[in-house]
Scaffold this active site. Structure first.
Site, mmCIF file in Angstrom:
data_model
loop_
_atom_site.group_PDB
_atom_site.id
_atom_site.type_symbol
_atom_site.label_atom_id
_atom_site.label_comp_id
_atom_site.label_asym_id
_atom_site.label_seq_id
_atom_site.Cartn_x
_atom_site.Cartn_y
_atom_site.Cartn_z
ATOM 1 N N GLY A 251 39.036 40.950 31.621
ATOM 2 C CA GLY A 251 40.216 40.667 32.411
ATOM 3 C C GLY A 251 40.152 39.354 33.163
ATOM 4 N N ASP A 252 39.001 38.694 33.106
ATOM 5 C CA ASP A 252 38.851 37.437 33.834
ATOM 6 C C ASP A 252 39.913 36.416 33.397
ATOM 7 O OD1 ASP A 252 36.878 35.589 35.456
ATOM 8 O OD2 ASP A 252 37.433 34.493 33.645
ATOM 9 N N VAL A 253 40.572 35.832 34.371
ATOM 10 C CA VAL A 253 41.658 34.905 34.070
ATOM 11 C C VAL A 253 41.168 33.700 33.267
ATOM 12 C CG1 VAL A 253 43.302 33.316 35.105
ATOM 13 C CG2 VAL A 253 43.037 35.588 36.034
ATOM 14 N N LEU A 255 38.503 33.508 31.347
ATOM 15 C CA LEU A 255 38.130 33.952 30.007
ATOM 16 C C LEU A 255 39.371 34.079 29.126
ATOM 17 C CD1 LEU A 255 36.141 35.102 27.926
ATOM 18 C CD2 LEU A 255 36.348 37.323 29.063
#
Length: 302
Positions: A251-253, A255
DNA sequence: GTCCAGGCAGTGC
DNA sequence: GCACTGCATGGA
């Protein structure tokens, strides 16, 4: 001043310039200073403050002790610390083999050649850094970290530069929410950080405790049991501190943006495609994440 | 003013 | 388990 040196042989596929680049991105990190081609960092070893300088000397990393005792114990600690920080213990050739076989990321083996996964070996610091960075932009996150460190951490000074050490959990566990709100922490961030500090101070959480757990999932569970640590934070910490190869901050933006830039996904909801990608990189998932983050900076610098 | 940024906890189904 | 909501705070 003593200026004792430690020489660490540089392994294959290791680039000190890439380390420097990462540590000296566009952000104002308060926990190290880059001057010329050298990294300056302060550490606390058993209550003693040590200032070191790291630079490249031919086939070695030269670690010079600028402040503090150059005892055998300290030198052993520092050697271990540098190995750990720059992930110098093992070969990343298998990862490069995967990148080349993949094709989509083959360019990375040249563009970022020798980049290692720069770690955060202090677990308390790693968790706090995640909580600070949750859902805010990175430049503001670095500002918050600097205020926290300057307010609560110990510092040392040399040649007009000030060097900071991340505050101990015992110190932050004694802080109160209003003190953190005064330096622009939100109510929740303040509560989370003090709660985590308490967990460290009373022994409920430690790096050794996590390392002694049997597997990845139990470590993740032990982390997410604490308020303020969700899936993203747990994986980030497992990746950057415990060096679990399977740590993927889902969910990392950043990434997701990197995956989008590489046309792996079209929007942010394609979990299946992301899973399929990481399935190809078993044992090197966290390295792929790190290299994808690295790829984001190209535009920033342009 | 609006949208977003290296999310999390709580709620409801 | 999964989707949705409220929450915070500064920067572009």
């Amino acid at each position: 001043m003593n200026n004792e040196r430690i020489l660490i042989p540089i392994p294959a596929l290791f680039s000190f310039d890439e380390c420097l680049w990462f540590l000296n991105r566009n952000y104002d990190d308060c926990l190290h200073v880059i001057k010329g081609n050298a990294i300056f960092k302060t550490l606390e070893i058993g209550g003693e403050v040590i200032l070191i300088r790291i630079r490249e000397k031919a086939a070695f990393l030269e670690v010079t002790i600028l402040q503090g005792r150059a005892s055998a114990e300290n030198k052993a600690y520092l050697t271990d610390y540098v190995f750990e920080w720059f992930d110098m213990r093992h070969s990343i050739q298998p990862f490069y083999d995967l990148l080349i076989a993949d094709g989509r990321f083959a360019y990375m083996t040249e563009a970022y050649k020798g980049l290692r996964l720069i770690g955060i070996s202090n677990l308390f610091e790693a968790i706090c850094w995640c909580i600070i960075g949750q859902q805010i932009n990175l430049s503001f996150a670095y500002k918050l970290k600097r205020r926290l460190v300057e307010r609560f951490g110990i510092e040392t000074e040399q040649d007009g530069d000030v060097y900071h050490v991340f505050p101990a959990a015992e110190i932050l566990s004694a802080a109160n929410v209003d003190e953190l709100k005064a330096i622009q922490f939100s109510q929740k961030k303040a509560e989370y950080i003090i709660g985590i500090a308490n967990a460290f101070a009373n022994g409920a959480l430690s790096k050794k405790f996590l390392l002694d757990l049997p597997d990845f999932d139990s470590r993740k569970k032990a982390l997410t049991d604490h308020k303020g640590i969700g899936i993203w934070t747990a994986n980030y910490v497992l990746m950057k501190c415990l060096r679990e190869p399977g740590g993927i901050p889902h969910g990392d933006v950043g990434l997701l943006n990197a995956l989008s830039n590489h046309d792996i996904i079209k929007d942010r909801g394609e979990a299946g495609k992301i899973q399929a990608l990481f399935d190809q990189y078993q044992g090197w998932e966290s390295y792929l994440v790190f290299y994808l983050w690295r790829s984001l900076a190209v535009k920033d610098l342009a």
